[in-house]
Design an enzyme around this catalytic site. Structure first.
Site, short mmCIF file in Angstrom:
data_model
loop_
_atom_site.label_atom_id
_atom_site.label_comp_id
_atom_site.label_asym_id
_atom_site.label_seq_id
_atom_site.Cartn_x
_atom_site.Cartn_y
_atom_site.Cartn_z
N HIS A 263 0.85 -1.15 0.01
CA HIS A 263 -0.06 0.01 -0.05
C HIS A 263 0.73 1.16 -0.06
O HIS A 263 0.94 2.02 0.87
CB HIS A 263 -0.98 -0.20 1.11
CG HIS A 263 -2.47 0.69 1.15
ND1 HIS A 263 -3.39 -0.11 0.41
CD2 HIS A 263 -2.66 1.77 1.42
CE1 HIS A 263 -4.30 0.69 0.20
NE2 HIS A 263 -4.00 1.86 0.65
N ASP B 213 -3.37 7.05 -1.48
CA ASP B 213 -4.72 6.75 -2.12
C ASP B 213 -4.17 6.18 -3.48
O ASP B 213 -3.28 6.31 -3.98
CB ASP B 213 -5.48 8.22 -2.21
CG ASP B 213 -6.86 7.88 -2.63
OD1 ASP B 213 -7.49 6.53 -2.48
OD2 ASP B 213 -7.55 8.80 -3.18
N GLY B 214 -5.24 5.56 -4.04
CA GLY B 214 -4.99 4.98 -5.52
C GLY B 214 -4.47 3.74 -5.44
O GLY B 214 -3.82 3.37 -6.80
N ASN B 215 -4.19 3.04 -4.34
CA ASN B 215 -3.46 1.74 -4.45
C ASN B 215 -4.01 0.71 -5.49
O ASN B 215 -3.40 0.02 -6.24
CB ASN B 215 -3.04 1.36 -3.06
CG ASN B 215 -1.98 2.43 -2.57
OD1 ASN B 215 -0.80 2.52 -2.48
ND2 ASN B 215 -2.63 3.12 -1.64
N GLY B 216 -5.37 0.77 -5.05
CA GLY B 216 -5.94 -0.46 -5.78
C GLY B 216 -6.11 -0.27 -7.33
O GLY B 216 -5.93 -1.26 -8.13
N ARG B 217 -6.36 0.93 -7.77
CA ARG B 217 -6.39 1.25 -9.03
C ARG B 217 -4.90 1.10 -9.63
O ARG B 217 -5.00 0.56 -10.90
CB ARG B 217 -6.90 2.79 -9.39
CG ARG B 217 -8.37 2.89 -9.16
CD ARG B 217 -8.86 4.41 -8.93
NE ARG B 217 -8.40 4.94 -7.80
CZ ARG B 217 -8.26 6.29 -7.29
NH1 ARG B 217 -8.77 7.18 -8.12
NH2 ARG B 217 -8.04 6.80 -6.20
N ILE B 218 -3.91 1.61 -9.17
CA ILE B 218 -2.68 1.19 -9.81
C ILE B 218 -2.46 -0.08 -9.68
O ILE B 218 -1.73 -0.50 -10.73
CB ILE B 218 -1.57 2.16 -8.90
CG1 ILE B 218 -1.82 3.76 -8.84
CG2 ILE B 218 -0.17 2.05 -9.28
CD1 ILE B 218 -1.12 4.63 -8.06
N GLY B 219 -2.59 -0.87 -8.59
CA GLY B 219 -2.44 -2.22 -8.50
C GLY B 219 -3.03 -2.96 -9.58
O GLY B 219 -2.49 -3.91 -10.25
N ARG B 220 -4.17 -2.62 -10.06
CA ARG B 220 -5.03 -3.61 -11.04
C ARG B 220 -4.14 -2.94 -12.30
O ARG B 220 -4.22 -3.89 -13.46
CB ARG B 220 -6.37 -3.34 -11.01
CG ARG B 220 -7.09 -3.87 -9.77
CD ARG B 220 -8.64 -3.71 -9.56
NE ARG B 220 -8.97 -2.41 -9.54
CZ ARG B 220 -9.02 -2.02 -7.82
NH1 ARG B 220 -8.51 -2.77 -6.99
NH2 ARG B 220 -9.48 -0.88 -7.70
#
Length: 408
Positions: free
Chosen positions: A226, A230-237
Site C-alpha cells: 500500500h 490513495d489510489g493503490n487499488g487502481r494502480i495495482g490493477r
C-alpha cells in the site's frame, strides 16, 4: 488490526506502531504488517496450475484477436474507459459509464468523481505508452501514474506522486487506526526499499517464473505494501496489464480486469488478506486466474461484436453512397460512441455545417441516435454502446442484428 490473524504469517511479520491519531487527536498503540520481499514461485497444487493454464489460453485468444484490429488504439479507448469506471467504483468513486464514455463531449463541468475516473484514463494511457516504448516498469513510472491519478482531487497532497510519508489504515469503520481491518507497512526508508524490491522483482527475467503467477504475486505484494496514500487499488490493477505487456502475454493493453473483481469485491479483499495471514498462495492465484480468464474472454467477445458492428456500419454507409468524412466518422465510433458536431469538426478539420449534414445523415441511417445533452449536441452510436455496456455473458454475438434491424 487482528494480531491473532496476522501474527504468525510465514511471509511477513508485525511491527509495533504508536503515535497520535491525526483524525481524533488521541494516542494509539497497534501493529502494522510488514510483507517480506517476494521470493521464488511457490509450490502450487495441480488444480491451481490447471486454472493458470486455462487463463493463459484465454489471454492468448485475446492477444490474437487484438492482432486482427487495424487500429487497436480505438478499441483501447473504449475498453480503457470501461476499466477506468469499474476500477474507480471498486474504490468507492462512482461515475455512470455513460458519463465516462461521453466525458469528452460533455456540456457541463466534470463532477469530482468523473474527474478522478478520467484521470485514470490519462494515467493508464501514459503508462501504456511508457511500457510500450521501454518494455519495463519502473518506480518512477508508478509514481508518475499516482501523480496523474490524484491531480485536482482531494488526494493531491504533498505526497502526490511519491511513496507515502504517513501511516495508513485500511477498512476502519470509524477512521481510527485501532479499528482498521489492516494496517500496512509504516512509511519510511524501509517502505521505499520494499517498493524498489518489488519493481526489481517484476523486471527479473527468471525462466522459472510463470508470468501469470508472477502477476498474481505482484498484485498481492503491491496491495499489501500500500505504498501511496490513495489510489493503490487502481494502480495495482493497472500493474496487472502492464506486467502482462512486459512479459509478452499481451501486445495491446485491451484487457479490463476490474469489472470481474468489482462483482466479487468482498472475496477479492478476503483472498488478499488470507495470503498475508497464512502464506498460502493457491486460493488467491486460483481466484486471480479465474478473473483473468473471464475478463479476457469477455473482452475478446466485445472485440468480435464491435468489429462486426463497424463492418456493418461501413456497409450501410456504402449502400447509401457515403464517402469522405462520413466514412471517417464511422471508423472512429467503436472508440468514441458519443460524439458531437464541434468535436468531430475539430477532429477531422471540417466546418461545423459540413459535419452537421453528415451527422444528420448518420441519424437517418440509424447509425447515430440523438441529439442528447443539455444543449442537444451529443449523439450516440447505440450498437457500440450496447456492446460496451452489456453485462459479462450478455454481449451480443458478432452475428446479432443491429438495434434497429428487424423493425416494421
Amino acid at each position: 488490526m487482528d494480531v491473532k490473524k496476522f501474527g504468525n504469517s510465514p511471509i511477513g511479520h508485525l511491527v509495533p506502531i504508536s503515535g497520535t491519531d491525526g483524525r481524533f487527536g488521541t494516542p494509539y498503540q497497534d501493529s502494522a504488517y510488514v510483507a517480506h520481499p517476494l521470493a521464488a514461485e511457490p509450490q502450487l497444487e495441480p488444480a491451481t496450475w490447471r486454472m493458470v493454464n486455462s487463463a493463459n489460453r484465454a489471454l492468448a485468444r485475446l492477444d490474437q484477436a487484438s492482432l486482427t484490429i487495424l487500429v487497436p488504439s480505438l478499441f483501447r479507448r473504449s475498453t480503457l474507459r470501461r476499466e477506468a469506471q469499474s476500477t474507480s467504483a471498486l474504490e468507492g468513486i462512482f461515475a455512470p459509464f455513460e458519463q465516462v464514455l461521453a466525458a469528452e463531449v460533455a456540456d457541463n463541468q466534470l463532477s469530482k468523481e468523473l474527474l478522478e475516473v478520467m484521470n485514470y484514463v490519462e494515467a493508464a494511457d501514459a503508462a501504456f505508452q511508457f511500457v510500450g516504448e521501454r518494455g519495463a516498469i519502473t518506480v518512477g513510472l508508478v509514481e508518475s501514474v499516482h501523480s496523474i491519478l490524484v491531480r485536482g482531487t482531494d488526494s493531491e497532497t504533498r505526497d502526490a506522486g511519491r511513496i507515502r510519508s504517513t501511516l495508513v489504515a485500511i477498512g476502519s469503520p470509524t477512521g481510527a487506526v485501532t479499528d482498521a481491518r489492516f494496517v500496512p507497512m509504516p512509511s519510511g526508508i524501509e517502505l521505499n526499499i520494499a517498493v524498489q524490491d518489488l519493481v526489481r522483482w517484476i523486471g527479473s527475467s527468471s525462466t522459472d517464473r510463470e508470468p501469470l503467477v508472477a502477476a498474481a504475486m505482484t498484485h498481492y505484494q503491491f496491495e499489501t505494501l500500500h505504498p501511496f496514500n490513495d489510489g493503490n487499488g487502481r494502480i495495482g490493477r493497472l500493474l496487472i496489464v502492464l506486467q502482462f505487456m512486459v512479459d509478452g502475454l499481451l501486445h495491446e493493453p485491451l484487457l479490463s480486469v476490474s469489472p470481474w473483481f468489482e462483482a466479487r469485491r468482498t472475496q477479492y479483499q478476503d483472498e488478499l488478506a488470507a495470503v498475508s495471514a497464512t502464506g498460502k498462495w493457491d486460493s488467491w492465484i486460483q481466484f486471480f486466474a479465474a478473473g483473468i480468464e473471464s475478463s479476457a474472454d469477455d473482452i475478446a467477445r466485445r472485440i468480435d461484436r464491435l468489429l462486426s458492428v463497424q463492418q456493418r456500419y461501413v456497409q450501410i454507409v456504402q449502400d447509401a453512397s457515403g464517402r469522405g468524412v462520413i466514412r471517417d466518422i464511422v471508423d472512429v465510433l467503436i472508440g468514441d460512441p458519443f460524439v458531437s458536431v464541434p468535436k468531430l469538426a475539430k477532429r477531422f478539420d471540417r466546418t461545423s455545417s459540413a459535419v452537421t449534414s453528415v451527422v444528420t445523415k448518420l441519424v437517418e441511417l440509424n447509425i447515430l441516435s440523438g441529439p442528447f445533452g443539455t444543449y442537444n449536441r451529443q449523439y450516440m452510436a447505440r450498437d457500440v454502446w450496447i456492446a460496451l455496456t452489456a453485462p459479462v455473458g450478455a454481449v451480443p454475438s458478432a452475428q446479432a442484428r443491429l438495434h434497429f434491424e428487424g423493425r416494421e
